[in-house]
Scaffold this motif. Structure first.
Motif, PDB file in Angstrom:
ATOM      1  N   TYR A 115       0.525   3.111   6.753  1.00  0.00           N
ATOM      2  CA  TYR A 115       0.335   2.350   5.515  1.00  0.00           C
ATOM      3  C   TYR A 115       0.717   3.152   4.271  1.00  0.00           C
ATOM      4  O   TYR A 115       0.378   2.763   3.167  1.00  0.00           O
ATOM      5  CB  TYR A 115      -1.129   1.885   5.419  1.00  0.00           C
ATOM      6  N   ASP A 161      -8.018  12.495   8.957  1.00  0.00           N
ATOM      7  CA  ASP A 161      -8.250  11.289   8.176  1.00  0.00           C
ATOM      8  C   ASP A 161      -6.979  10.867   7.451  1.00  0.00           C
ATOM      9  O   ASP A 161      -6.662   9.681   7.368  1.00  0.00           O
ATOM     10  CB  ASP A 161      -9.378  11.528   7.156  1.00  0.00           C
ATOM     11  N   SER A 208       0.845  -1.190   0.000  1.00  0.00           N
ATOM     12  CA  SER A 208       0.000   0.000   0.000  1.00  0.00           C
ATOM     13  C   SER A 208       0.879   1.238   0.000  1.00  0.00           C
ATOM     14  O   SER A 208       1.961   1.246   0.591  1.00  0.00           O
ATOM     15  CB  SER A 208      -0.936   0.011   1.217  1.00  0.00           C
ATOM     16  N   ARG A 237     -10.002   0.182   4.210  1.00  0.00           N
ATOM     17  CA  ARG A 237     -10.668   1.453   4.521  1.00  0.00           C
ATOM     18  C   ARG A 237      -9.927   2.617   3.855  1.00  0.00           C
ATOM     19  O   ARG A 237     -10.556   3.514   3.281  1.00  0.00           O
ATOM     20  CB  ARG A 237     -10.720   1.668   6.030  1.00  0.00           C
ATOM     21  N   GLY A 238      -8.596   2.603   3.932  1.00  0.00           N
ATOM     22  CA  GLY A 238      -7.816   3.659   3.295  1.00  0.00           C
ATOM     23  C   GLY A 238      -8.032   3.695   1.791  1.00  0.00           C
ATOM     24  O   GLY A 238      -8.084   4.768   1.182  1.00  0.00           O
ATOM     25  N   GLU A 239      -8.168   2.516   1.195  1.00  0.00           N
ATOM     26  CA  GLU A 239      -8.402   2.457  -0.249  1.00  0.00           C
ATOM     27  C   GLU A 239      -9.790   2.988  -0.594  1.00  0.00           C
ATOM     28  O   GLU A 239      -9.958   3.700  -1.593  1.00  0.00           O
ATOM     29  CB  GLU A 239      -8.252   1.016  -0.720  1.00  0.00           C
ATOM     30  N   VAL A 287       0.619   5.906  -0.662  1.00  0.00           N
ATOM     31  CA  VAL A 287      -0.276   7.049  -0.741  1.00  0.00           C
ATOM     32  C   VAL A 287      -0.764   7.205  -2.172  1.00  0.00           C
ATOM     33  O   VAL A 287       0.015   7.126  -3.128  1.00  0.00           O
ATOM     34  CB  VAL A 287       0.445   8.334  -0.299  1.00  0.00           C
ATOM     35  N   ILE A 303      -7.349   7.291  -0.080  1.00  0.00           N
ATOM     36  CA  ILE A 303      -6.107   7.776   0.516  1.00  0.00           C
ATOM     37  C   ILE A 303      -4.949   6.845   0.162  1.00  0.00           C
ATOM     38  O   ILE A 303      -3.811   7.278   0.012  1.00  0.00           O
ATOM     39  CB  ILE A 303      -6.257   7.899   2.047  1.00  0.00           C
ATOM     40  N   LEU A 304      -5.245   5.559   0.009  1.00  0.00           N
ATOM     41  CA  LEU A 304      -4.215   4.560  -0.278  1.00  0.00           C
ATOM     42  C   LEU A 304      -4.436   3.927  -1.646  1.00  0.00           C
ATOM     43  O   LEU A 304      -5.570   3.826  -2.125  1.00  0.00           O
ATOM     44  CB  LEU A 304      -4.215   3.463   0.796  1.00  0.00           C
ATOM     45  N   LYS A 324      -4.335   9.330   9.819  1.00  0.00           N
ATOM     46  CA  LYS A 324      -4.673   8.029  10.407  1.00  0.00           C
ATOM     47  C   LYS A 324      -3.970   6.876   9.697  1.00  0.00           C
ATOM     48  O   LYS A 324      -3.735   5.827  10.282  1.00  0.00           O
ATOM     49  CB  LYS A 324      -6.187   7.803  10.341  1.00  0.00           C
ATOM     50  N   PHE A 325      -3.655   7.078   8.422  1.00  0.00           N
ATOM     51  CA  PHE A 325      -3.124   5.984   7.611  1.00  0.00           C
ATOM     52  C   PHE A 325      -1.624   6.115   7.364  1.00  0.00           C
ATOM     53  O   PHE A 325      -1.100   5.533   6.417  1.00  0.00           O
ATOM     54  CB  PHE A 325      -3.875   5.927   6.274  1.00  0.00           C
TER      55      PHE A 325
END
Length: 983
Positions: free
Chosen positions: A419, A412, A381, A439-441, A383, A445-446, A415-416
């Motif tokens: 990753y 938000d 993963s 969730r990030g995807e 950014v 965001i990811l 938070k990631f």
């Protein structure tokens, strides 16, 4: 029970990342994998079985769905012999959590209208029941000896492992699923695999146990009933293990139904071929089915292979494999025809057909999966470009935008951070990491991708060219080049995306299953907290602006007084006097404070009054309880019906107090997902989560038991075998005719058929003390008799149903009415009578008899199974009013307060587990902030033997001794180390 996802471990090897993965794809390539679509919304199964090679079965046409008309099997048609595809072995993949079998609400149908879940007829059920011996009214007398059987009739305080396949089991006498039943199941599913065998493979449960569970489910038995009263049939599995088997069974049935629907759709479109139908019926997971069906879906673009086939190039592709020496590509050229205008276009079309054949060949897919299992496949993963772009735009326009919105977006994004550059072996990634990446995807965001080593591609290409897809005769060099191009194109354009989706689906399914198991365990621990009985309790819903809402409750949870006090304004002394007056007036010694806004300040206020002995002569103490869901419940229809004249804010205070008085009775009124348990609640399948939580609520309510004459309608509907309609009918019957005198009277209730009665009777109690308190003391106990065979339902009421009207002492125990005659024989054997139930004298007689003769011998004497006899012994020897929740700790009441500033690194404290997550356990140590014991600190040597089998071993409500490792006052975080679990 909770287990780690079944994944093989492999040593890491260094590899070169495949750089060709991101190249352009064709029109028919699948869309990018998205967890919200492929796993959350659809709840697809994602694990294929580990065993293949099933024989073909006679083809049957689809049966029309007619719920109330028995189905008649149609004349079977011969099926074409299976090809090599039937001999393949699919790689094991995990199965997603299926939806729990829905329970119907309202009054149930008549017995003649009741149909089993899979739609079998009464004749089929009779046929499958051959070879079984009835015991009592409906119990099967299966003589299965168990070397170590649990001593109690419930299993959720010490969950046992799911029964694995062992050689010991195969050597002893086992109940087996009748062949007629297996044949009927296979014909109904109309698939090329055996349901019982596949279910056994996927769940790692013995085949005979899977057969029995299928039989019990098809007869509409509930999980609590099976776990308590059919132990010998399910090999003493606990409720979680049985529920896992049930979910996989329902997934397979759903897959068969979906497959039949797909076949009918393709047949209607005129594209169904015998080979395609064979491949569809061989699919063992929704992922496999989707892979085969996607190219033929309506509305999808015509794939390159289908366009080439439409041009007639399929014969050329087959000729390249079977007789390449006869293939001349120039002969297929048709000038002026698009796709056939030159030799290059003919070769390209032929390669597309070959690529499609390779990508859909089961043996080829099995080989590529095996290669991947032996390789270092990783999930990565990083950014996303979208997130970076938005971040830059925020920095540029930072002074001109809303600071609060910026802070929210930044939060938000931050938070990631873990990753932003994350890589992990797919076999070692943790469930919470998978859910966080998903969730990030979904938030864009990811960016996530699966990396498969280049070595896999090279090995796969060589194997295809030299083995599986090698031409049968001599092929010219240019044809070899065409074959190599087809293999490489198939891998890059079709197989690689399929593998990526498979890995993502497999990881997400395993993570969802582990997360749901954590929810289930947390909810069970929360529901089974020991009630605080015999005390007047003050429930406090704390607040600043609108004051603290108070509710004083009697020992039986009746509302004595409600009020509002403002403890955090200038008039504190006046409010303190008011509190003391209320406490003394109602002799209230226990205060329950919700853990919401102003909790810490309210706790400090009460602690100060208690330290000054302000409530003397009362010895007052308080506790903090989780108020999650109280506000939602206070405005729900249930609360309005129960407390119509009370303000919603005051209803919250009532709910908070009752959560300590009787947690089970109060928490069942609230949707389990609002109770504040578990993690990643919104990242797992909503249907699967609801089914699992509803199942554990039913399990807890049933195993604790309900007093039918005083329990609420809300609690009653969660008893196994009951639903909202039957619970309402029971409450109406109780209001019209007075309290129930015995269990047999339940048969008089509208909607209570023989099956419903069988399922719920053992979990319903008739407490003599309750009858006496309701003015029924004139009822004299009389010797009970074995219940009569339940009469068939009458179309006009139940007036013709004859039931006894005398009190039966066995009705206050966990013994099922179908075993009353066995209990009577056992009492005669030990020299006791039913009026002695729960007495020390009867307990002594039973223990003496068991010590002189083993349970197995006594079971033979009274003509029953050892499991049933053990349950009868428990029911006869447990004291009146026995509650299994006595083994669980009650809420902790205290008189003083400790702040976070009082903590020191190395300090040893005691606390209670408040919640558990996939990465550790949060412990309330009384400082207003829960500390975290990371899962790496929860080691086997620190746990009692009974808890070492669990995946995390700790659950809400358990008392622990901990050591403070670190304190981060700025972030409000406390790191703890587990010393031991307090018994």
């Amino acid at each position: 029970i909770m287990r780690r996802p079944r994944a093989t471990t492999a040593k890491a090897v260094i590899y070169n990342e495949n750089e060709n993965t991101d190249s352009e794809h064709s029109d028919e390539e699948m869309d990018e994998w998205k967890p919200s679509e492929s796993t959350k919304a659809t709840g697809k199964a994602a694990r294929a079985p580990t065993d293949g090679g099933m024989k073909a079965v006679p083809k049957r046409t689809a049966k029309p769905k007619q719920p109330k008309v028995p189905k008649q099997p149609k004349v079977p048609k011969p099926r074409a012999p299976r090809k090599r595809a039937a001999e393949q072995k699919d790689a094991a993949m995990s199965v997603s959590v299926g939806k729990k079998r829905k329970k119907s609400n309202g009054d149930d149908l008549g017995e003649n209208e009741r149909k089993t879940q899979t739609g079998c007829t009464e004749e089929q059920k009779t046929e499958k029941r051959d070879g079984w011996t009835d015991e009592g009214t409906s119990q099967f007398g299966l003589q299965v000896k168990k070397e170590e059987a649990p001593e109690e009739d419930f299993t959720f305080d010490e969950p046992s492992l799911k029964k694995q396949k062992t050689s010991e089991t195969s050597q002893r006498q086992q109940p087996t699923f009748p062949e007629s039943g297996e044949h009927s199941l296979r014909n109904e599913l109309n698939m090329n695999w055996d349901l019982t065998e596949v279910l056994s493979t996927l769940t790692c449960v013995e085949r005979w146990v899977c057969g029995n569970i299928i039989k019990l489910l098809r007869e509409e038995n509930t999980v609590p009933f099976m776990v308590r009263y059919r132990k010998e049939m399910i090999n003493h599995m606990d409720a979680d293990a049985v529920r896992d088997v049930q979910m996989v069974y329902e997934e397979l049935c759903s897959l068969a139904k979906k497959t039949q629907s797909v076949i009918q759709t393709l047949k209607k479109d005129g594209v169904l071929t015998p080979e395609l139908e064979e491949n569809l019926r061989s699919c063992r997971s929704a992922d496999d089915l989707d892979h085969v069906y996607t190219p033929y879906k309506k509305g999808s673009k015509l794939t390159k292979a289908r366009r080439a086939k439409a041009l007639g190039l399929e014969d050329a592709a087959i000729a390249l494999l079977n007789a390449p020496h006869t293939l001349v590509l120039s002969a297929w050229v048709k000038p002026g025809t698009e796709g056939l205008s030159c030799v290059e276009e003919v070769a390209t079309g032929m390669e597309h057909i070959l690529a499609d054949m390779i990508a859909k060949d089961p043996e080829t897919l099995t080989y590529i999966k095996t290669l991947c299992e032996k390789s270092f496949v990783t999930i990565q993963s990083s950014v996303s470009k979208t997130a970076l772009k938005e971040k830059e735009q925020e920095k540029v326009a930072q002074e001109h935008k809303n600071p609060e919105a910026e802070h929210h977006n930044k939060k938000d994004f931050d938070k990631f951070q873990l990753y932003f550059d994350f890589t992990c072996n797919v076999q070692r990634i943790q469930p919470h990491q998978t859910l966080a990446i998903n969730r990030g995807e979904s938030l864009k965001i990811l960016t996530v991708k699966v990396n498969i080593p280049d070595r896999v591609k090279s090995d796969f290409t060589q194997w295809c060219i030299n083995n599986r897809w090698r031409p049968k005769t001599f092929a010219r060099e240019e044809l070899h080049a065409n074959l190599r191009n087809a293999v490489e194109d198939s891998y890059k354009r079709l197989i690689l995306p399929f593998l990526t989706r498979s890995y993502r689906t497999k990881l997400t399914s395993a993570a969802e299953k582990e997360s749901i198991a954590m929810f289930v365990r947390n909810l069970r621990q929360r529901l089974l907290v020991c009630p605080v009985r015999g005390s007047v309790i003050m429930g406090v819903d704390p607040g600043f602006r609108h004051g603290c809402k108070l509710a004083i409750l009697s020992p039986t949870s009746q509302i004595l007084h409600t009020d509002i006090v403002f403890l955090h304004n200038s008039g504190q002394q006046k409010e303190a006097v008011k509190l003391r007056h209320l406490m003394v007036t109602y002799s209230c010694t226990k205060v329950v404070i919700g853990n919401g806004t102003a909790c810490r300040e309210t706790e400090s206020f009460f602690a100060d009054l208690i330290s000054r002995r302000y409530f003397h002569p009362l010895d007052v103490s308080y506790c903090i309880t989780n108020e999650a869901g109280a506000s939602i419940y206070s405005v729900s229809p249930e609360a309005v019906k129960e407390m119509p004249d009370l303000d919603p804010n005051l209803r919250s205070a009532v709910s908070i107090g009752r959560r300590v008085q009787d947690p089970l009775a109060e928490l069942v009124k609230i949707d389990p997902k609002h109770i504040g348990i578990g993690t990643y609640q919104h990242d797992v399948s909503a249907g699967a989560l609801k089914a699992a939580l509803d199942g554990v609520v039913e399990e807890c309510v049933s195993f604790v038991g309900v007093d039918i004459n005083i329990c609420s309608e809300t609690l009653m509907r969660h008893v196994a075998g009951l639903n909202a309609g039957r619970a309402r009918s029971i409450a109406e019957w109780r209001e019209k005719n007075g309290p129930f005198i015995n269990r047999e009277q339940l048969k008089l209730v509208k909607g209570m058929g023989p099956k419903s009665y069988q399922q719920c009777a053992g979990f319903i109690r008739i407490n003599p003390q309750t009858l006496n308190s309701q003015g029924r003391s004139e009822i004299c106990p009389s010797p009970p008799c074995a219940p009569e065979n339940p009469a068939p339902k009458k179309s006009k009421g139940k007036a013709a149903c004859s039931v006894p009207t005398s009190l039966n002492p066995l009705d206050q125990t966990c013994i099922h009415p179908e075993s009353y005659h066995v209990a009577q024989r056992f009492l005669s054997l030990v020299g006791g009578i039913v009026e002695q139930i729960g007495s020390a004298g009867l307990k002594h007689c039973v223990e003496s008899k068991v010590n002189t003769s083993c349970v197995e011998e006594l079971a033979k004497k009274v003509d029953t199974t050892p499991e049933t006899l053990k349950l009868i012994i428990d029911g006869l020897t447990q004291p009146p009013g026995f509650d299994i929740r006595q083994n669980f700790g009650p809420a902790d009441f205290k008189r003083g307060i400790v702040s976070m500033s009082d903590l020191r690194v190395g300090a040893v404290l005691t606390g209670r587990v408040d919640n558990t997550a996939l990465f550790g356990a949060f412990v309330d140590i009384g400082v207003g902030r829960a500390g975290l014991i990371h899962k790496s600190r929860i080691t086997l040597d620190k746990l009692p033997t009974s808890q070492r089998r669990r995946s995390l071993a700790l659950g809400p409500g358990e008392r622990v001794e901990v050591r403070v490792l670190n304190i981060d006052a700025q972030r409000g975080r406390i790191g703890l180390d587990l010393i031991r679990v307090l018994q």
